[in-house]
Design an enzyme around this catalytic site. Structure first.
Site, PDB file in Angstrom:
ATOM      1  N   ASP A  26       0.709  -1.225   0.027  1.00 61.70           N
ATOM      2  CA  ASP A  26       0.084   0.086   0.145  1.00 61.70           C
ATOM      3  C   ASP A  26       0.908   1.476  -0.141  1.00 61.70           C
ATOM      4  OD1 ASP A  26      -1.888  -1.906   0.192  1.00 61.70           O
ATOM      5  OD2 ASP A  26      -3.220  -0.943   1.895  1.00 61.70           O
ATOM      6  N   HIS A  59     -17.514   3.220   0.661  1.00 65.63           N
ATOM      7  CA  HIS A  59     -17.090   1.933   1.238  1.00 65.63           C
ATOM      8  C   HIS A  59     -17.250   2.238   2.742  1.00 65.63           C
ATOM      9  CE1 HIS A  59     -14.183  -1.105   2.965  1.00 65.63           C
ATOM     10  NE2 HIS A  59     -14.421  -1.650   1.646  1.00 65.63           N
ATOM     11  N   LYS A  61      -7.164  -4.846  -3.042  1.00 66.70           N
ATOM     12  CA  LYS A  61      -7.918  -5.293  -1.908  1.00 66.70           C
ATOM     13  C   LYS A  61      -8.916  -4.185  -1.249  1.00 66.70           C
ATOM     14  CE  LYS A  61      -4.155  -4.220   1.059  1.00 66.70           C
ATOM     15  NZ  LYS A  61      -4.889  -3.007   1.720  1.00 66.70           N
ATOM     16  N   CYS A  97      -2.097  -2.699   7.351  1.00 68.74           N
ATOM     17  CA  CYS A  97      -2.020  -3.630   6.151  1.00 68.74           C
ATOM     18  C   CYS A  97      -0.769  -4.442   6.030  1.00 68.74           C
ATOM     19  CB  CYS A  97      -2.170  -2.959   4.868  1.00 68.74           C
ATOM     20  SG  CYS A  97      -4.095  -2.355   4.949  1.00 68.74           S
TER      21      CYS A  97
END
Ligand code: VGL
Ligand code: ZN
Length: 225
Positions: free
Chosen positions: A24, A72, A126, A171
């Site tokens: 990321d 989201h 993802k 992450c």
């Protein structure tokens, strides 16, 4: 903050069966981005040095990319009256809500402009489904849905993964933890990761959990071709 002593960090050679997973390294996680990770931009040169080291025929480089649809469920803005970084528990979402970040196709979701992305053999996206977050590069937050990374690495005969990137406490941590659970040897390049730090003990908890699971912490200057 847990202190990991890397002063005795031994030289660690790399070779066939090794993969570098860069987590990321996207604009929204850089200072000035939507979900800034302090010092996130400082690790770009070091991450690039690792990418160069793994850009050879007998090893490989994989990038992960947080890639959310607008609205989201991990975004505080999707919950009436809630603020970014508010605690939140919901299946597949939490333990905190985030600012809107890494929305598919936006500048914030793009990789840092200096990252050597052309050397990557695979990019795993993802968090693509609106009701489910995915901190790990391997398994989404329902802990069941796979991203395909494990299949890819197995197919490519990878046995050991080197992990660096953002954020150390989310992450990068979950990716390393899942890699260990899936049976990979895991080398965590500690100086090439930075935490979000929300809640305040998230980084300490992540490091303690990894320590208890046989991760190998190294400094990037100990990793050799
Ligand atoms: C991340 C929070 C939300 C990360 C992604 O890359 O660590 N953190 N989405
Ligand atoms: Zn995210």
């Amino acid at each position: 903050m847990v202190k990991i002593d890397l002063s005795l960090s031994e030289i660690i050679g790399t070779g066939p069966g090794d993969a570098l997973v860069v987590v990321d390294m996207q604009n929204d996680f850089m200072p000035g981005g939507a979900l800034p990770v302090p010092g996130g931009d400082e690790i770009v040169p070091g991450v690039n040095a690792m990418i160069r080291m793994f850009s050879h025929a007998d090893r490989l480089v994989v990038l992960t990319q947080d890639w959310h649809p607008p609205g989201h469920r991990s975004f505080a803005s999707a919950h009436a009256g809630r603020q970014p970084y508010d605690p939140h528990e919901e299946p597949g979402i939490g333990p905190v809500l985030w600012p809107d970040h890494c929305v598919q196709g936006t500048h914030g979701a793009a990789f840092h402009r200096d990252l050597l992305t052309s050397h990557a053999q695979a990019i795993i996206r993802k968090g693509c489904r609106i009701t489910m977050d995915s901190y790990s590069g391997f398994l989404e937050n329902d802990r069941t849905t796979t991203t395909g990374l494990d299949g890819y690495l197995r197919d490519r005969k990878v046995g050991r993964v080197f992990i660096c990137g953002l954020a150390l406490d989310y992450c990068a941590f979950f990716t390393a933890s899942d890699a260990l659970d899936l049976g990979y040897e895991v080398v965590f390049i500690l100086d090439l990761a930075r935490p979000v730090g929300s809640p305040p003990d998230s980084a300490s908890r992540a490091l303690r959990t990894l320590e208890s699971k046989n991760v190998r912490f190294v400094r990037s200057d100990a990793v050799r071709y």
